[in-house]
Design an enzyme around this catalytic site. Sequence first.
Site, PDB file in Angstrom:
ATOM      1  N   CYS A  45       0.836  -1.223   0.000  1.00  0.00           N
ATOM      2  CA  CYS A  45       0.000   0.000   0.000  1.00  0.00           C
ATOM      3  C   CYS A  45       0.861   1.259   0.000  1.00  0.00           C
ATOM      4  CB  CYS A  45      -0.897   0.071   1.222  1.00  0.00           C
ATOM      5  SG  CYS A  45      -1.665  -1.444   1.679  1.00  0.00           S
ATOM      6  N   CYS A 119      -2.977   7.824   7.609  1.00  0.00           N
ATOM      7  CA  CYS A 119      -1.593   7.883   8.100  1.00  0.00           C
ATOM      8  C   CYS A 119      -1.556   8.189   9.594  1.00  0.00           C
ATOM      9  CB  CYS A 119      -0.790   8.935   7.344  1.00  0.00           C
ATOM     10  SG  CYS A 119      -0.576   8.534   5.614  1.00  0.00           S
TER      11      CYS A 119
END
Lengths: 169, 383
Positions: A45, A119
């Site tokens: 990813c 994130c």
Amino acid sequence: MVNKNKLNTCSSLYTPQVMKTFKNPHNYGKIKNADGIGKVGNIVCGDVMWLYIKVAKNRKDEEIIKDIKFETFGCVAAISTSSTITDLAKGKTIKEAMEIEKDDIVKKLGGLPSIKYHCSILAVDALIEAIYDYFTKKGNKIPIDLKLKHEKIQKAKDIIEKRYKKWKS
Amino acid sequence: MQKIYLDYAATTPVDKRVLSEMTPYFGVKFGNSMSLHSFGRAAKIALEESRAVLAGFINADLNEIIFTGSATESNNLALKGVALKNKEKKHIIISSIEHPCIVESSEWLKKQGFEITKIPVDKYGTVDTEYVRRAITKKTILVSVIHASNEIGTIQPIEKIGKICREAGVYFHTDASQSFGKILIDVKKMNIDLLTASSHKIYGPKGAALLYIRKGIMVEPVLHGGGQENGLRGSTVNIPAVVGFARAVDIYKKEAKKENARLIKLRNNLIRKVLKIEDSHLNGHPEKRLPNNANFWFDFIEGESLIMQLDMEGIACSTGSACSSFKLEPSHVLMATGLRPEQAHGSLRVSLGRQTTEKEINQLIKLLPKIIKKIREISPYGK
């Protein structure tokens, strides 16, 4: 003239604080003989975060995060959130550190593009995993909330790995 | 800090000569090309003169050129327009390294009941022409293959693909957005039925593009309106942009040969030096590539971080990393060449242009190893 602060750019652009953090990230590198290591993310990813912690006791005999470092493969947001979580966690008791939320990171960075919110979650997860690893290594009884959080992270990890199975090396 | 622009594949600055050619068409000769009066006629003349320049450039006839607003629009019109006119057949073939506007148009056609075949490419990103031949069936309407890749720069054997299509009685479209102006195109010699080209990639303004449609090919319009462009593209024509587009081609015709030689020299030097960096690799074909394109991937590097580090040093490039895309997926072009996702994440596209100097390239060559070292230091996979 248009007030630039009011432009709808926050969904795609990084804040000055994010860029500042990215330019000079704090606490990156390894800790040798770390008491706990949290490894989250998936290189397929494009985001991998490793968080190392060193635990010590304070004067009140509470366990605190004495030192913390990160190693991250990832984008501007991943590196900035990594640096920020180390700043937020350093010196905190384990109990306090476990309460750090993604919004604390986002706030400290003055916002994140919506597409990059994951994130900040990754950074929180990395810290939880490092603390979990510490408890496991030490053989301490694992608090129920930590156990639940760890299981949730592992479950998400399994889903992603299944999705990218064909790329497994 | 002197900024260095190395993203000419994304867009180019408008040439001053182009801009001055365009200027009268904003305030003085501002007429609507469909109007009957003198203002309209002046605009119409400018439009047809521009059409003549562009048609001549690719060896097409005047009425084979349709002006549109963007290469994306041209590509949409080519795919959807030809497919919808040939509904009884159901099959479209595209390559696996097309621009998103071709990919998304074909996805949309799939939803309308069309079948889509994607042609694989080799490790250099070159389309397998034999695969094209085998993929064509009685139901095939159209084959669309990008002339030169916008990402990795690889130039496709379109003359050969065109020949295969012509022999099979299938239409052939090529998206020449990146190659137009840089590589000479002759639509007759290259067996091209439909071709997309864009103005802003060759120092013309944004907002102008063309679709070449070979005489006799029926296309269903996408924009219905007042009959402009042979009824194929309703919209008031953007005369200043079209005039600029034609002027940009005029300039290119005179300068391309010398300029290409200059860019190839700079580009080859860049590739040679960058490949000295540890764990660095070239994407795309070593020779058959656009004169201004270089594309690399670096192990243990995430592209968005790399782009932003370069940006902080004033250098503008681009990447195929997932983190830089709105879909959070790595470039399908790099993946089609056989790269793993983590390798595609570490890609860097450097595209040179008219303003690029040797000094600028040297600056990039100087900074890149330092930046890569810094990012690898932060990465758990670095050394």
